[in-house]
Design a protein around this motif. Sequence first.
Motif, PDB file in Angstrom:
ATOM      1  N   SER A 130       0.807  -1.221   0.000  1.00  0.00           N
ATOM      2  CA  SER A 130       0.000   0.000   0.000  1.00  0.00           C
ATOM      3  C   SER A 130       0.839   1.270   0.000  1.00  0.00           C
ATOM      4  CB  SER A 130      -0.925   0.013   1.219  1.00  0.00           C
ATOM      5  OG  SER A 130      -0.170  -0.020   2.418  1.00  0.00           O
ATOM      6  N   GLY A 131       2.155   1.136   0.279  1.00  0.00           N
ATOM      7  CA  GLY A 131       3.027   2.302   0.301  1.00  0.00           C
ATOM      8  C   GLY A 131       3.981   2.345  -0.878  1.00  0.00           C
ATOM      9  N   PRO A 132       5.208   1.778  -0.727  1.00  0.00           N
ATOM     10  CA  PRO A 132       6.221   1.866  -1.794  1.00  0.00           C
ATOM     11  C   PRO A 132       5.763   1.299  -3.138  1.00  0.00           C
ATOM     12  CG  PRO A 132       7.214   1.134   0.256  1.00  0.00           C
ATOM     13  CD  PRO A 132       5.737   1.145   0.494  1.00  0.00           C
ATOM     14  N   LEU A 133       5.066   0.167  -3.122  1.00  0.00           N
ATOM     15  CA  LEU A 133       4.628  -0.413  -4.391  1.00  0.00           C
ATOM     16  C   LEU A 133       3.624   0.493  -5.099  1.00  0.00           C
ATOM     17  CD1 LEU A 133       4.686  -2.813  -6.360  1.00  0.00           C
ATOM     18  CD2 LEU A 133       2.757  -3.780  -5.091  1.00  0.00           C
ATOM     19  N   GLN A 134       2.730   1.103  -4.349  1.00  0.00           N
ATOM     20  CA  GLN A 134       1.743   2.014  -4.933  1.00  0.00           C
ATOM     21  C   GLN A 134       2.429   3.124  -5.717  1.00  0.00           C
ATOM     22  OE1 GLN A 134      -1.470   2.293  -5.283  1.00  0.00           O
ATOM     23  NE2 GLN A 134      -2.598   1.413  -3.593  1.00  0.00           N
ATOM     24  N   GLU A 135       3.452   3.715  -5.117  1.00  0.00           N
ATOM     25  CA  GLU A 135       4.138   4.841  -5.763  1.00  0.00           C
ATOM     26  C   GLU A 135       4.830   4.396  -7.047  1.00  0.00           C
ATOM     27  OE1 GLU A 135       5.354   8.830  -6.199  1.00  0.00           O
ATOM     28  OE2 GLU A 135       3.797   7.842  -5.011  1.00  0.00           O
ATOM     29  N   TYR A 136       5.499   3.250  -7.010  1.00  0.00           N
ATOM     30  CA  TYR A 136       6.164   2.724  -8.204  1.00  0.00           C
ATOM     31  C   TYR A 136       5.149   2.435  -9.313  1.00  0.00           C
ATOM     32  CZ  TYR A 136       7.844  -1.038 -11.214  1.00  0.00           C
ATOM     33  OH  TYR A 136       8.114  -1.828 -12.296  1.00  0.00           O
ATOM     34  N   PHE A 178      -3.447 -25.350   2.722  1.00  0.00           N
ATOM     35  CA  PHE A 178      -3.902 -23.998   3.061  1.00  0.00           C
ATOM     36  C   PHE A 178      -4.784 -23.443   1.943  1.00  0.00           C
ATOM     37  CE2 PHE A 178      -3.406 -19.385   2.876  1.00  0.00           C
ATOM     38  CZ  PHE A 178      -3.724 -19.016   4.184  1.00  0.00           C
ATOM     39  N   THR A 179      -5.993 -23.031   2.303  1.00  0.00           N
ATOM     40  CA  THR A 179      -6.924 -22.486   1.304  1.00  0.00           C
ATOM     41  C   THR A 179      -7.472 -21.129   1.696  1.00  0.00           C
ATOM     42  OG1 THR A 179      -8.763 -23.663   2.356  1.00  0.00           O
ATOM     43  CG2 THR A 179      -7.648 -24.774   0.527  1.00  0.00           C
ATOM     44  N   GLY A 180      -7.242 -20.716   2.938  1.00  0.00           N
ATOM     45  CA  GLY A 180      -7.794 -19.439   3.405  1.00  0.00           C
ATOM     46  C   GLY A 180      -6.955 -18.274   2.946  1.00  0.00           C
ATOM     47  N   GLY A 181      -7.023 -17.214   3.718  1.00  0.00           N
ATOM     48  CA  GLY A 181      -6.221 -16.047   3.401  1.00  0.00           C
ATOM     49  C   GLY A 181      -7.057 -14.805   3.252  1.00  0.00           C
ATOM     50  N   SER A 182      -6.443 -13.688   3.581  1.00  0.00           N
ATOM     51  CA  SER A 182      -7.099 -12.392   3.440  1.00  0.00           C
ATOM     52  C   SER A 182      -6.715 -11.753   2.125  1.00  0.00           C
ATOM     53  CB  SER A 182      -6.702 -11.475   4.601  1.00  0.00           C
ATOM     54  OG  SER A 182      -5.294 -11.305   4.618  1.00  0.00           O
ATOM     55  N   LYS A 183      -7.466 -10.784   1.727  1.00  0.00           N
ATOM     56  CA  LYS A 183      -7.220 -10.111   0.459  1.00  0.00           C
ATOM     57  C   LYS A 183      -6.118  -9.086   0.615  1.00  0.00           C
ATOM     58  CE  LYS A 183      -9.601  -7.697  -3.291  1.00  0.00           C
ATOM     59  NZ  LYS A 183     -10.881  -7.098  -3.733  1.00  0.00           N
ATOM     60  N   ALA A 184      -5.153  -9.104  -0.301  1.00  0.00           N
ATOM     61  CA  ALA A 184      -4.063  -8.135  -0.253  1.00  0.00           C
ATOM     62  C   ALA A 184      -4.565  -6.771  -0.669  1.00  0.00           C
ATOM     63  CB  ALA A 184      -2.934  -8.575  -1.191  1.00  0.00           C
ATOM     64  N   PRO A 185      -3.979  -5.700  -0.120  1.00  0.00           N
ATOM     65  CA  PRO A 185      -4.367  -4.359  -0.558  1.00  0.00           C
ATOM     66  C   PRO A 185      -4.039  -4.165  -2.020  1.00  0.00           C
ATOM     67  CG  PRO A 185      -2.385  -4.271   0.783  1.00  0.00           C
ATOM     68  CD  PRO A 185      -2.911  -5.669   0.890  1.00  0.00           C
ATOM     69  N   ALA A 186      -4.916  -3.520  -2.744  1.00  0.00           N
ATOM     70  CA  ALA A 186      -4.717  -3.333  -4.183  1.00  0.00           C
ATOM     71  C   ALA A 186      -3.696  -2.246  -4.433  1.00  0.00           C
ATOM     72  CB  ALA A 186      -6.042  -2.965  -4.844  1.00  0.00           C
ATOM     73  N   ALA A 187      -2.749  -2.538  -5.331  1.00  0.00           N
ATOM     74  CA  ALA A 187      -1.800  -1.516  -5.765  1.00  0.00           C
ATOM     75  C   ALA A 187      -2.469  -0.665  -6.824  1.00  0.00           C
ATOM     76  CB  ALA A 187      -0.535  -2.166  -6.312  1.00  0.00           C
ATOM     77  N   ALA A 188      -1.784   0.396  -7.250  1.00  0.00           N
ATOM     78  CA  ALA A 188      -2.376   1.318  -8.214  1.00  0.00           C
ATOM     79  C   ALA A 188      -2.738   0.579  -9.486  1.00  0.00           C
ATOM     80  CB  ALA A 188      -1.398   2.443  -8.524  1.00  0.00           C
ATOM     81  N   PHE A 211       5.744  -7.158 -12.416  1.00  0.00           N
ATOM     82  CA  PHE A 211       6.339  -6.983 -11.097  1.00  0.00           C
ATOM     83  C   PHE A 211       5.268  -7.091 -10.013  1.00  0.00           C
ATOM     84  CE2 PHE A 211       7.846  -4.404  -7.515  1.00  0.00           C
ATOM     85  CZ  PHE A 211       9.097  -4.963  -7.306  1.00  0.00           C
ATOM     86  N   GLN A 212       4.122  -6.488 -10.265  1.00  0.00           N
ATOM     87  CA  GLN A 212       3.024  -6.556  -9.302  1.00  0.00           C
ATOM     88  C   GLN A 212       2.553  -7.996  -9.126  1.00  0.00           C
ATOM     89  OE1 GLN A 212      -0.458  -4.319 -10.360  1.00  0.00           O
ATOM     90  NE2 GLN A 212      -1.325  -4.404  -8.321  1.00  0.00           N
ATOM     91  N   GLU A 213       2.517  -8.774 -10.211  1.00  0.00           N
ATOM     92  CA  GLU A 213       2.162 -10.190 -10.108  1.00  0.00           C
ATOM     93  C   GLU A 213       3.100 -10.913  -9.144  1.00  0.00           C
ATOM     94  OE1 GLU A 213       1.908 -12.362 -13.746  1.00  0.00           O
ATOM     95  OE2 GLU A 213       0.737 -10.814 -14.760  1.00  0.00           O
ATOM     96  N   ALA A 214       4.404 -10.628  -9.263  1.00  0.00           N
ATOM     97  CA  ALA A 214       5.387 -11.275  -8.390  1.00  0.00           C
ATOM     98  C   ALA A 214       5.156 -10.886  -6.932  1.00  0.00           C
ATOM     99  CB  ALA A 214       6.804 -10.892  -8.827  1.00  0.00           C
ATOM    100  N   ILE A 215       4.848  -9.618  -6.696  1.00  0.00           N
ATOM    101  CA  ILE A 215       4.617  -9.150  -5.327  1.00  0.00           C
ATOM    102  C   ILE A 215       3.373  -9.816  -4.735  1.00  0.00           C
ATOM    103  CG2 ILE A 215       4.024  -7.139  -3.925  1.00  0.00           C
ATOM    104  CD1 ILE A 215       6.921  -7.240  -4.801  1.00  0.00           C
ATOM    105  N   GLN A 216       2.298  -9.896  -5.521  1.00  0.00           N
ATOM    106  CA  GLN A 216       1.075 -10.526  -5.025  1.00  0.00           C
ATOM    107  C   GLN A 216       1.311 -12.011  -4.740  1.00  0.00           C
ATOM    108  OE1 GLN A 216      -1.512  -8.952  -4.160  1.00  0.00           O
ATOM    109  NE2 GLN A 216      -1.377  -6.974  -5.183  1.00  0.00           N
ATOM    110  N   ALA A 217       2.118 -12.666  -5.584  1.00  0.00           N
ATOM    111  CA  ALA A 217       2.431 -14.076  -5.356  1.00  0.00           C
ATOM    112  C   ALA A 217       3.268 -14.245  -4.090  1.00  0.00           C
ATOM    113  CB  ALA A 217       3.174 -14.653  -6.561  1.00  0.00           C
TER     114      ALA A 217
END
Length: 496
Positions: free
Chosen positions: A62-68, A227-237, A86-92
């Motif tokens: 939500s911070g550095p990645l958003q700006e990039y 493992f099948t659960g998990g929370s949703k990651a914050p969306a980048a720009a 790059f965003q795909e790699a971060i989300q993975a």
Amino acid sequence: MSEAALASVVKRLEAATLRLEEIARTKAPAGGPTPSQGADASAGASDGAAARAVSGYDELISGPLQEYMKLSASIGGLVQEQSQYFQEAIQAQRRLVEVAASSKKPNVGTIQESFKPIQTAVEKVTSLREKNRPSPLFNHLSTVSEGIPALAWPLVEPAPVPYVGEMKDSAQFYANRVIKEFKDKDASHVEWTKAYVGFYVELQAYVKKFHTTGLAWNPRGGDAKSFTGGSKAPAAAPAPTPAAAPASAPAKPAAAAGLFSELNRDGLTSALKKVDKSEMTHKNPELRASSVVKGADAPAPAPAKTFGGGAAPKAPPKFALEGNKWVVENQVNNQNIVIDQTELKHVVYIYNCQGSTIQIKGKVNAVTLGKHSPTNHKSLYFPQLTFSTRKQPDGSKKVGLLVENVVSTVDIVNCKSAQIQITGKAPTVVVDKTDGLQIYLSKAAADVEILSAKSSEMNVLLEGKDGDYDEKPLAEQFKTTIVNGALVTVAVEHKG
């Protein structure tokens, strides 16, 4: 504060409240905890530390990645396309961190399977760069592709923190080129480099805080494979359409970050396997798995001067074409190195050579003599996979280099007693940390731009009408004065 940023702060505050309630519940009474109370406290500490590792990674997104992402979208084209990979790699990777936070450390096969989505995205980033070498934004693409191997930190044990720093430095090498090219043209490109390199600064701090000796798994967690659960990651720009304006990055909540820094006090070290020397690829060349195409061994006409002598490098010599990259390493007293099967997209890297002569025929994209050589990091989970860093500079000594035509730059870094001859054209020669350099330029190369720093004993020899060379020294001493409040710097000329 935007609505999205406010929601993010509220979410983190709610998590902090739950953590404080959890601490209050598990705190031992005055008479000492019962066995069951002690177990609950231990479980709460493990689960709490794991949850904070996930929320800490969300702050990166939500911070550095958003700006990039925002600045990449404003530049557009290949830079924007690469940012999506790059965003795909971060989300993975965020998914992998979340699995680790909720699971016990699994077997090697499960870890390999969990890392594959990151590896796939990384390959997209690097492939885009290799396919677009003639692009005017090639240095942008290289900045990202040189830094992204940092995302392999979950596989580097027991010291992932320095590894991330090394990858940041690799990205900075090309980021400096972008800054040089655009600082007087378009400030947004300079800001783009700061945002991208800044992401790794924050990533290194995150790894140091939560994953000191490697990816931290939850010893009281469940089965990682199921493992099948998990929370949703914050969306980048999001990537805007050509007609849309780039999305704005929400402000990073400084107050919330300060609150969490007070709460995040749990250590995350664990006993992890250390790689034996017999398993290290950089100590055992026979372990390296790579497809190479040998270069031609035809005798080469020597440039202005050839060299001999010098102690032999410890590593074995190498001369190979790897993809679009010619690699010449650890050559000693070899005067017959000829690269003649060249293409416009090829780059040539010459590392740690002594008393040797290298001839490059035809036209290549770029040539680097003495750049930082890759240092291999062995992965515990991918024995067949190594991660390249540029930890130590492998300069060359007493080397002659004969080049015909270069599209972009000839880089000479960390060398001693080198001679370079350009018989065709090369727009730029960059010299850094080099002592004792002779640059022979043909008439066609008279319009070359030479950039030098931290170097000494440099001379340029210009070809004259009769074929002789006129030697001129490159300035290495400067005088600075203050004129009307501004600094004025000129080269010092020595006469006599």
